[in-house]
Design an enzyme around this catalytic site. Structure first.
Site, mmCIF file in Angstrom:
data_model
loop_
_atom_site.group_PDB
_atom_site.id
_atom_site.type_symbol
_atom_site.label_atom_id
_atom_site.label_comp_id
_atom_site.label_asym_id
_atom_site.label_seq_id
_atom_site.Cartn_x
_atom_site.Cartn_y
_atom_site.Cartn_z
ATOM 1 N N GLU A 132 0.907 -1.116 0.113
ATOM 2 C CA GLU A 132 -0.079 -0.063 0.123
ATOM 3 C C GLU A 132 0.895 1.293 0.103
ATOM 4 O O GLU A 132 0.560 2.273 -0.519
ATOM 5 C CB GLU A 132 -1.174 0.139 1.300
ATOM 6 C CG GLU A 132 -2.153 -1.033 1.107
ATOM 7 C CD GLU A 132 -3.198 -0.507 0.146
ATOM 8 O OE1 GLU A 132 -2.821 0.083 -1.073
ATOM 9 O OE2 GLU A 132 -4.323 -0.574 0.171
ATOM 10 N N THR A 185 -5.195 7.424 -5.022
ATOM 11 C CA THR A 185 -5.440 7.469 -3.717
ATOM 12 C C THR A 185 -4.377 8.433 -2.937
ATOM 13 O O THR A 185 -5.030 9.461 -1.979
ATOM 14 C CB THR A 185 -5.031 6.282 -3.087
ATOM 15 O OG1 THR A 185 -6.095 5.436 -3.458
ATOM 16 C CG2 THR A 185 -5.446 6.314 -1.352
#
Ligand code: HSE
Length: 317
Positions: A132, A185
């Site tokens: 991530e 993101t």
């Protein structure tokens, strides 16, 4: 070497992070879509990545979410061993339904299986968060944890160690619409305000507590009341065409509520039954047809299982 070098196949699910009010602390796994990954151990140390899809993702391990997660995990393995991964993604990168988390979680769950399950689930969350970090610059676990544990998860903390609380939710149908625009993101995090007025914080933690209690008590009315975000949604929703129309129309159609899935652009709505979830899908169809924007919808459920190891590879993998 005591290991098996036979390949295994992993199904890695899409996930919805935040669940409206729980920015970075709540997430759930979807029954569909999912990525398919095949992993096998190699005597050559290191990670080899082979993408079998049309997405132009980096294959250099340190720049790839699955690769970065696997490199972090291999550093904790004393034996001289490596892994080869074939990835066939169907979860589009940048869609907001946990594409990067599926790659990272599927990779570490797969490698753990090949290593006789020596790592715990919280350990797997730690390694997958390295992935991530490659994707968004931040080690958040609200897609990773549900992708590994399944169901709805509360990420009470990630520091100093992951404290993941699986929540026993009632049956829920999920309608997702993915308008075909990309929201990174990292960009969607940069625009957030770094400070929150106390009155907004109070309202938000009331909602998070209410949502967790509503899920555990299977109280649909409490779930519906708690699906409100006064901190992140007002900022991010401007990036998503059709947001307010989908949200308002879905409530009229009977949805419990919903909002932005992760950092968007996908939107999700929760419903108590499938007929309502289909009515919500019609609201989404009408919205994006009116806006002449390409989109894709899913009507699915919350999956109680996270990444699954298949004993037989599906065709074409
Ligand atoms: N909690 C993360 C965010 C999820 O909203 O930035 C990203 O999928």
């Amino acid at each position: 070497m005591p290991f098996s070098f036979e390949p295994i196949t992993v199904l890695a699910p899409a996930t919805v992070a935040n669940v409206v009010c729980g920015f970075d602390v709540l997430g759930f796994a979807l029954a569909e879509p999912h990525d398919v990954m095949q992993l096998r151990l190699t005597e050559q140390p290191g990670v080899v990545l082979i993408h079998e899809d049309d997405f132009d993702l980096p294959t250099e391990p340190s720049r790839n979410v699955a690769g970065a997660a696997l490199l972090a995990m291999l550093r904790a393995v004393p034996e001289e061993v490596g892994v080869e991964v074939r990835i066939r993604k169907t979860i589009m990168p940048g869609s907001g339904i946990g594409s990067s988390a599926a790659s990272a979680a599927g990779a570490v769950v797969g490698l753990n299986t090949l290593l006789d399950n020596r790592f715990s689930k919280p350990d797997l969350v730690i390694y997958a968060m390295y992935g991530e970090e490659v994707a968004s610059g931040v080690r958040h676990a609200d897609n990773i944890a549900p992708a590994i544990y399944g169901g709805v998860t509360l990420i009470r903390a990630t520091i100093p160690a992951p404290d993941i609380v699986p929540l026993d939710a009632p049956p829920l149908f999920v309608t997702v619409v993915h308008p075909q625009i990309e929201v990174k993101t990292a960009d969607a995090r940069k625009i957030l305000k770094q400070e929150v007025p106390l009155r907004d914080a109070i309202r938000q933690w009331g909602n998070v507590g209410g949502l967790v209690a509503g899920l555990l008590q299977h109280d649909y009315a409490l779930i519906a009341r708690s699906l409100e975000d006064v901190i992140v949604e007002p900022v991010r929703s401007i990036l998503i065409p059709g947001f307010q129309e989908v949200k308002d129309g879905s409530r009229v159609a009977g949805a419990l509520g919903g909002g932005i899935s992760g950092s968007g652009p996908s939107l999700f709505m929760l419903s108590q039954d499938e007929a309502t979830a289909r009515a919500v899908e019609n609201v989404m169809h009408a919205t994006y047809q009116r806006l002449s924007l390409d989109y894709h919808t899913y009507v699915t459920t919350i999956s109680s299982t996270g990444c699954q190891i298949l004993t037989e590879a599906p065709q074409g993998v």
